[in-house]
Design a protein around this motif. Structure first.
Motif, PDB file in Angstrom:
ATOM      1  N   ALA A  62      33.123  25.030 -66.901  1.00  0.00           N
ATOM      2  CA  ALA A  62      34.465  24.649 -66.471  1.00  0.00           C
ATOM      3  C   ALA A  62      35.343  24.439 -67.688  1.00  0.00           C
ATOM      4  O   ALA A  62      34.859  24.166 -68.788  1.00  0.00           O
ATOM      5  CB  ALA A  62      34.425  23.376 -65.616  1.00  0.00           C
ATOM      6  N   ALA A  63      36.646  24.564 -67.477  1.00  0.00           N
ATOM      7  CA  ALA A  63      37.614  24.327 -68.547  1.00  0.00           C
ATOM      8  C   ALA A  63      38.905  23.814 -67.920  1.00  0.00           C
ATOM      9  O   ALA A  63      39.257  24.183 -66.798  1.00  0.00           O
ATOM     10  CB  ALA A  63      37.891  25.610 -69.341  1.00  0.00           C
ATOM     11  N   VAL A  64      39.574  22.947 -68.652  1.00  0.00           N
ATOM     12  CA  VAL A  64      40.872  22.428 -68.237  1.00  0.00           C
ATOM     13  C   VAL A  64      41.877  22.722 -69.343  1.00  0.00           C
ATOM     14  O   VAL A  64      41.592  22.489 -70.523  1.00  0.00           O
ATOM     15  CB  VAL A  64      40.823  20.918 -67.950  1.00  0.00           C
ATOM     16  CG1 VAL A  64      42.226  20.344 -67.814  1.00  0.00           C
ATOM     17  CG2 VAL A  64      40.050  20.651 -66.672  1.00  0.00           C
TER      18      VAL A  64
ATOM     19  N   GLU B 117      44.191  34.435 -68.695  1.00  0.00           N
ATOM     20  CA  GLU B 117      45.101  35.032 -67.722  1.00  0.00           C
ATOM     21  C   GLU B 117      45.103  34.244 -66.416  1.00  0.00           C
ATOM     22  O   GLU B 117      46.160  34.001 -65.813  1.00  0.00           O
ATOM     23  CB  GLU B 117      44.699  36.482 -67.462  1.00  0.00           C
ATOM     24  CG  GLU B 117      44.946  37.410 -68.644  1.00  0.00           C
ATOM     25  CD  GLU B 117      44.501  38.828 -68.356  1.00  0.00           C
ATOM     26  OE1 GLU B 117      43.925  39.039 -67.260  1.00  0.00           O
ATOM     27  OE2 GLU B 117      44.714  39.712 -69.206  1.00  0.00           O
ATOM     28  N   ALA B 118      43.906  33.830 -65.966  1.00  0.00           N
ATOM     29  CA  ALA B 118      43.828  33.074 -64.711  1.00  0.00           C
ATOM     30  C   ALA B 118      44.521  31.721 -64.839  1.00  0.00           C
ATOM     31  O   ALA B 118      45.253  31.295 -63.935  1.00  0.00           O
ATOM     32  CB  ALA B 118      42.365  32.892 -64.308  1.00  0.00           C
TER      33      ALA B 118
ATOM     34  N   ALA C 262      42.622  27.076 -60.545  1.00  0.00           N
ATOM     35  CA  ALA C 262      43.550  26.385 -59.657  1.00  0.00           C
ATOM     36  C   ALA C 262      44.451  25.480 -60.474  1.00  0.00           C
ATOM     37  O   ALA C 262      44.016  24.891 -61.472  1.00  0.00           O
ATOM     38  CB  ALA C 262      42.791  25.570 -58.614  1.00  0.00           C
ATOM     39  N   PRO C 263      45.732  25.358 -60.075  1.00  0.00           N
ATOM     40  CA  PRO C 263      46.623  24.414 -60.762  1.00  0.00           C
ATOM     41  C   PRO C 263      46.278  22.986 -60.369  1.00  0.00           C
ATOM     42  O   PRO C 263      45.860  22.722 -59.244  1.00  0.00           O
ATOM     43  CB  PRO C 263      48.008  24.808 -60.246  1.00  0.00           C
ATOM     44  CG  PRO C 263      47.750  25.435 -58.912  1.00  0.00           C
ATOM     45  CD  PRO C 263      46.420  26.104 -59.006  1.00  0.00           C
ATOM     46  N   LEU C 264      46.431  22.071 -61.304  1.00  0.00           N
ATOM     47  CA  LEU C 264      46.269  20.649 -61.027  1.00  0.00           C
ATOM     48  C   LEU C 264      47.658  20.077 -60.784  1.00  0.00           C
ATOM     49  O   LEU C 264      48.321  19.586 -61.700  1.00  0.00           O
ATOM     50  CB  LEU C 264      45.565  19.945 -62.190  1.00  0.00           C
ATOM     51  CG  LEU C 264      44.106  20.349 -62.407  1.00  0.00           C
ATOM     52  CD1 LEU C 264      43.543  19.678 -63.645  1.00  0.00           C
ATOM     53  CD2 LEU C 264      43.271  20.012 -61.193  1.00  0.00           C
ATOM     54  N   GLY C 265      48.119  20.191 -59.547  1.00  0.00           N
ATOM     55  CA  GLY C 265      49.468  19.757 -59.218  1.00  0.00           C
ATOM     56  C   GLY C 265      50.453  20.896 -59.354  1.00  0.00           C
ATOM     57  O   GLY C 265      50.139  21.978 -59.872  1.00  0.00           O
TER      58      GLY C 265
ATOM     59  N   ALA D 199      48.970  21.420 -65.971  1.00  0.00           N
ATOM     60  CA  ALA D 199      47.522  21.483 -66.141  1.00  0.00           C
ATOM     61  C   ALA D 199      46.938  22.458 -65.131  1.00  0.00           C
ATOM     62  O   ALA D 199      47.489  22.674 -64.044  1.00  0.00           O
ATOM     63  CB  ALA D 199      46.901  20.099 -65.967  1.00  0.00           C
ATOM     64  N   ALA D 200      45.812  23.066 -65.497  1.00  0.00           N
ATOM     65  CA  ALA D 200      45.090  23.981 -64.616  1.00  0.00           C
ATOM     66  C   ALA D 200      43.618  23.909 -64.967  1.00  0.00           C
ATOM     67  O   ALA D 200      43.243  23.567 -66.097  1.00  0.00           O
ATOM     68  CB  ALA D 200      45.609  25.412 -64.745  1.00  0.00           C
ATOM     69  N   VAL D 201      42.770  24.239 -63.987  1.00  0.00           N
ATOM     70  CA  VAL D 201      41.329  24.162 -64.182  1.00  0.00           C
ATOM     71  C   VAL D 201      40.701  25.507 -63.833  1.00  0.00           C
ATOM     72  O   VAL D 201      41.181  26.219 -62.946  1.00  0.00           O
ATOM     73  CB  VAL D 201      40.723  23.024 -63.322  1.00  0.00           C
ATOM     74  CG1 VAL D 201      40.943  23.302 -61.840  1.00  0.00           C
ATOM     75  CG2 VAL D 201      39.245  22.852 -63.614  1.00  0.00           C
TER      76      VAL D 201
END
Length: 718
Positions: free
Chosen positions: A256-258, A288-289, A312-315, A320-322
């Motif tokens: 995983a990455a944030v 890119e994602a 997926a976006p975090l908000g 932020a995105a994960v």
């Protein structure tokens, strides 16, 4: 049929001629034989009617008709009994068939009802063997219904290790209740199943049965685990790190990455679970994602990032995105992933708000707490008990005055948090103004008492005010209900300054506050503190003060900042301070340094240690001590190598003084320095000395050579 007719004709004729019980029994036996031979009642009656006509013409007996009817009825009796039995059997069969149909309909209805349940359902015996299960339970485990009928332990139970260990048969025999099993689907995905069971007693059953319902609580478990991890975090960095590990575990991701964006920087700060990386270190598809989540965000949409991964976006803020990699593992359900991402985003937003509030509070604290830089010889510390704001009602100040003295004050307002900080800021400003007006400590507290009476919430504030005269070596002070300061001498004697005490500010009328002046010995250490440092629930404040006293033995061998760090660390309670703590440490300048040695290379180590120890008594920061000792060592080396190159019987002398934030060290000898001709490798000692010292003067005449070095000791940042 012929056998029946012959037998019937003979028996009927015999009965007509001589009727008896025996002749009637013969008719009953013929009827039973007819039943066996399949002769119907109609045939019997027809044959009987034909015989009766013949008997009427051949037998003139008056009772022919009566006796013939009696015989016929006796014959038909056997056939009638069989018919009634047949009809009763047929009726019973019809009834049983109807009952079976009703049971089949009821069973079909029960089965349809069980299959309509959204929760899993099973029936088990007392040994835990599953007898029946529904499709919902099979779907939870990703298997066929028929595969669920198996004895305990079931093949789909992932682990029986629990606290206490889960043994389903014992659980069932204990009248059921509720329990939880960790199961593994056929696709290897882990699920948590909550089981509720009940004992039932079936009719004619030799042993009780147990029915249970099963609910998939994987989402609840995953959300609860992530919530536990996030509850222990506060800053953005903590939330990202702990949440990333929790999200990976709950969702079953391998990597995983944030990415966090901080405009206007186009590149994100990256956190990963597997390796340290920056934005450029991420694979191109991952970048890119994540970028799509930022630019094409639609709230909580999940983007297929290819190769078994999602992003997926975090908000919806685009901050932020994960990215989650499920390669070789099944993807979680959208409901699970959406719930976990929602939790993660909420915690991240909370952390951003926390960091912003903390930055604001720290800015406020630095503006009202104390001086940006302190006079030489001082070290301070402030530790609040209210973590989110990090401000409170304790304060300190050290203000250089025009006459060379230093005004020192430390105080503690009642309460904590923002309200106490507001009171503290007003009192600190008033105290600083009174110092600048030239008031002595006693008179200052008299005037500050009047100010406190005008400030709401300032009642019972404790204050210790003092004037330090570094040149004269004196301390003049007055105490308004504050804990007694500590004074440690170079000989390791530690005393409490308990004199010149009066009541706290704005509490009781005080005609004139007392004041006292004492001597400050060279290298003496003065420690001012608030009660949060030494006061503990259920313990005497004297015990807390004694713990600090013990730490001050040998204080002169350490710098003022070292003492501050040591004291705050050593007396800290396991659960942290439950009240604000302010501490100020002052080190009086030491006596002049005087060293005389024979000019040998063997003396250099001892002289370096003496110079370093003396600098610590002068409260010189450790990093500055290294520079000063190195410069002095170069001067000493020049004396030995250059001034006494023809003789080693002469001496060298080192003298040092500390005053007003300046260190001056003079190294002298009675020889002449030789001229350095080779500068390719050697001859850089003076250049190094001049680079380390603020000033470096070399004077040489017929009596010897002297090197005078001065070092400005920078003010300590508060």
């Amino acid at each position: 049929m012929q056998h029946f007719e012959a037998a019937y004709a003979a028996a009927l004729q015999a009965h007509v001629r001589a009727a008896s019980e025996t002749s009637l029994e013969a008719g009953y036996e013929i009827g039973r034989s007819a039943l066996v031979d399949g002769v119907s009642i109609l045939k019997v009656v027809e044959f009987h009617a034909g015989l009766l006509t013949e008997l009427r013409t051949t037998d003139a007996h008056s009772d022919v008709d009566a006796r013939a009817l009696e015989f016929l009825l006796q014959t038909l009796a056997a056939l009638d009994v069989a018919t009634r039995g047949y009809l009763d059997g047929t009726r019973r069969y019809a009834q049983q068939r109807a009952r079976a149909d009703e049971l089949e309909e009821a069973n079909a209805f029960r089965r349809a009802l069980v299959e309509s349940l959204q929760d899993g359902f099973f029936v088990a015996d007392a040994d835990g063997t599953i007898i029946e299960a529904n499709q919902a339970l099979a779907d939870m485990l990703g298997t066929d219904v028929t595969a669920l009928a198996q004895p305990w332990p079931y093949s789909w139970v992932a682990s029986r290790k629990a606290t206490p260990p889960i043994e389903l048969p014992e659980f069932l025999r204990a009248d059921g209740g509720r329990t939880t099993l960790r199961a593994r689907r056929t696709d290897k995905a882990a699920v948590w199943l909550a089981i509720s069971s009940r004992r039932i007693t079936a009719p004619h059953a030799r042993a009780p049965l147990f029915v249970g319902t099963v609910r998939d609580v994987t989402l609840d478990y995953a959300a609860a685990d992530l919530a536990r991890r996030l509850a222990r975090t506060s800053t953005v960095s903590e939330v990202v790190t702990a949440g990333l590990a929790g999200l990976s575990s709950a969702a079953g991701a391998q990597r995983a990455a944030v990415a966090l964006w901080d405009p206007p920087d186009p590149h994100a700060k990256v956190f990963r679970t597997d390796i340290e990386s920056d934005w450029d270190g991420l694979p191109e598809p991952v970048r890119e994602a994540l970028a799509r989540c930022r630019t094409d965000r639609t709230g909580a949409d999940i983007i297929d990032a290819g190769r078994g991964s999602v992003a997926a976006p975090l908000g919806a803020e685009g901050m932020a995105a994960v990215w989650l990699d499920f390669r070789h593992r099944p993807l979680p359900t959208p409901a699970l992933l959406t719930t976990l991402l929602g939790q993660y985003h909420s915690a991240l937003q909370r952390a951003r708000d926390y960091d912003q509030a903390r930055l604001t509070s720290l800015t406020l604290q630095r503006a009202i707490l104390g001086a940006i830089s302190l006079p030489p010889g001082f070290a301070v510390l402030y530790e609040p008990s209210v973590a989110p704001l990090e401000i409170g009602g304790d304060w300190y100040d050290a203000l250089p005055l025009a006459d060379g003295r230093i005004g020192v004050i430390i105080g503690d307002c009642v309460g904590r948090g923002l309200a106490a900080a507001a009171v503290m800021g007003q009192l600190r400003s008033a105290a600083r103004a009174l110092f600048l007006c030239g008031l002595e400590p006693g008179a200052l507290l008299d005037n500050l008492d009047q100010v406190a009476r005008l400030i709401e919430g300032a009642a019972c504030t404790t204050v210790f005010a003092a004037l330090i005269d570094p040149a004269a070596g004196t301390l003049t002070f007055s105490n308004a209900g504050h804990p007694p300061p500590l004074l440690a001498t170079i000989s390791d004697h530690v005393s409490l300054l308990e004199s010149a005490r009066a009541v706290p500010l704005a509490s009781f009328d005080c005609e004139r506050r007392p004041q006292q002046t004492i001597a400050l010995d060279p290298a003496a250490t003065l420690v001012l503190y608030t009660d949060g440092l030494v006061e503990r629930k259920g313990a005497s404040i004297d015990d807390g003060i004694h713990a600090v006293v013990e730490l001050l033995h040998g204080a002169s061998r350490h710098s003022a900042q070292y003492l501050v760090d040591t004291i705050i660390r050593e007396v800290r309670p396991d659960a942290g301070y439950d009240d604000d703590v302010a501490m100020l440490v002052y080190r009086q300048a030491p006596a002049p340094l005087v060293i005389s040695r024979r000019a040998t290379a063997g003396c250099l180590s001892d002289v370096r240690h003496q110079v370093g120890a003396w600098l610590r008594t002068a409260a010189v920061p450790d990093e500055r001590i290294y520079d000063i000792v190195l410069a002095v060592d170069e001067a000493l080396t020049n004396c030995i190598e250059h001034a006494y190159h023809d003789s080693i019987t002469e001496s060298l002398h080192v003298r040092g003084t500390a005053a007003s934030g300046r260190i001056q060290i003079e190294v002298t000898d009675t020889g002449r320095w030789k001229t350095q001709t080779d500068t390719t490798i050697r001859g850089r000692g003076l250049a190094l000395i001049r680079a380390l010292a603020n000033t470096a003067e070399v004077a040489s005449d017929d009596t010897g050579t002297s090197v005078t070095l001065t070092f400005d000791v920078a003010a300590v940042a508060s």
